[in-house]
Design an enzyme around this catalytic site. Structure first.
Site, PDB file in Angstrom:
ATOM      1  N   CYS A 104     -73.165 -12.488 -22.661  1.00  0.00           N
ATOM      2  CA  CYS A 104     -74.156 -11.427 -22.447  1.00  0.00           C
ATOM      3  C   CYS A 104     -73.668 -10.372 -21.457  1.00  0.00           C
ATOM      4  CB  CYS A 104     -75.482 -12.025 -22.008  1.00  0.00           C
ATOM      5  SG  CYS A 104     -75.431 -12.945 -20.451  1.00  0.00           S
ATOM      6  N   HIS A 164     -79.239 -14.277 -18.123  1.00  0.00           N
ATOM      7  CA  HIS A 164     -79.006 -13.450 -19.313  1.00  0.00           C
ATOM      8  C   HIS A 164     -79.231 -11.986 -18.961  1.00  0.00           C
ATOM      9  CE1 HIS A 164     -78.440 -12.781 -23.556  1.00  0.00           C
ATOM     10  NE2 HIS A 164     -79.620 -12.214 -23.706  1.00  0.00           N
ATOM     11  N   HIS A 177     -78.386  -7.143 -27.070  1.00  0.00           N
ATOM     12  CA  HIS A 177     -77.801  -8.179 -26.217  1.00  0.00           C
ATOM     13  C   HIS A 177     -76.918  -9.095 -27.047  1.00  0.00           C
ATOM     14  CE1 HIS A 177     -81.275 -11.273 -27.044  1.00  0.00           C
ATOM     15  NE2 HIS A 177     -81.301 -10.334 -27.950  1.00  0.00           N
TER      16      HIS A 177
END
Length: 224
Positions: A104, A164, A177
């Protein structure tokens, strides 16, 4: 790296060949951001040297002078979004920071690098730069290019865990993402691509100015 004029590879993914012929033996695969030393140039190919001493031929249409590339970087909202969408469908790879596979924060780092800005490596580091964007009353304050962070809030004496990161792209409350693959999801519960699990663990959003990044390559070029 050897001395000499530096080139940067600017196609998302490609190859270097043993001679100036696209049908010649492949010497190496190439990804956006690879930096090479220029040895010679023909009409259609650059002959380049790699850090390990090998040489190869890269299509002239797929690379450019590093300094010229730096001078053309404009990290606008539109360019950040365009760069992110070039990597749609690329596979997730923990620890990865290239189109061959990216996690990520490797993905957000690559988006910003493509536009001349160097971010810290991990989401837990990226969250500490930039300016907080208010999201307590919804998503209206967000702009394309803002980073969204997800994780576990601090609780019962345990510190916050940032696990994340994604990037806001606008539209129907959408963000992009790397999660399984690079994909677009929405914070809007009525959207087809809504991601309820990410909404549930959203922490906060940050707007990253060039001054907040580790390096603005336009001000302090690497590989001189």
């Amino acid at each position: 790296m050897a001395t000499g004029k530096k080139l940067i590879y600017t196609k998302t993914y490609g190859f270097a060949h043993a001679t100036g012929d696209k049908n010649a033996t492949i010497v190496s695969d190439m990804v956006y951001g690879d930096v090479m030393v220029l040895k010679n140039k023909t009409k259609d190919f650059y002959e380049v040297a790699f850090p390990d001493g090998r040489t190869g031929f890269v299509s002239a249409a797929e690379a450019m002078d590093f300094k010229e590339w730096v001078a053309t970087r404009k990290p606008t909202e539109e360019n950040l979004v365009a760069s992110s969408k070039e990597m749609l469908g690329m596979p997730y790879l923990w620890g990865g920071t290239s189109v061959k596979g990216m996690d990520c924060s490797g993905f957000t780092k690559t988006i910003f690098f493509m536009n001349g800005l160097v971010l810290p490596r991990d989401a837990s580091q990226q969250i500490h730069i930039g300016e907080l964007v208010p999201t307590d009353k919804g998503w209206d304050e967000l702009r394309p290019g803002d980073l969204l962070f997800f994780g576990v809030p601090a609780k019962d004496g345990k510190p916050e865990r940032v696990v994340h990161v994604g990037m806001w792209i606008g539209g129907n409350q959408e963000f992009i993402h790397s999660a399984g693959r690079v994909r677009i999801n929405s914070m809007n519960p009525s959207a087809e691509n809504h991601d309820a699990s990410e909404l549930a663990r959203f922490l906060r959003a940050k707007r990253i100015s060039p001054e907040a990044t580790l390096v603005d390559l336009r001000q302090k070029p690497l590989y001189e």
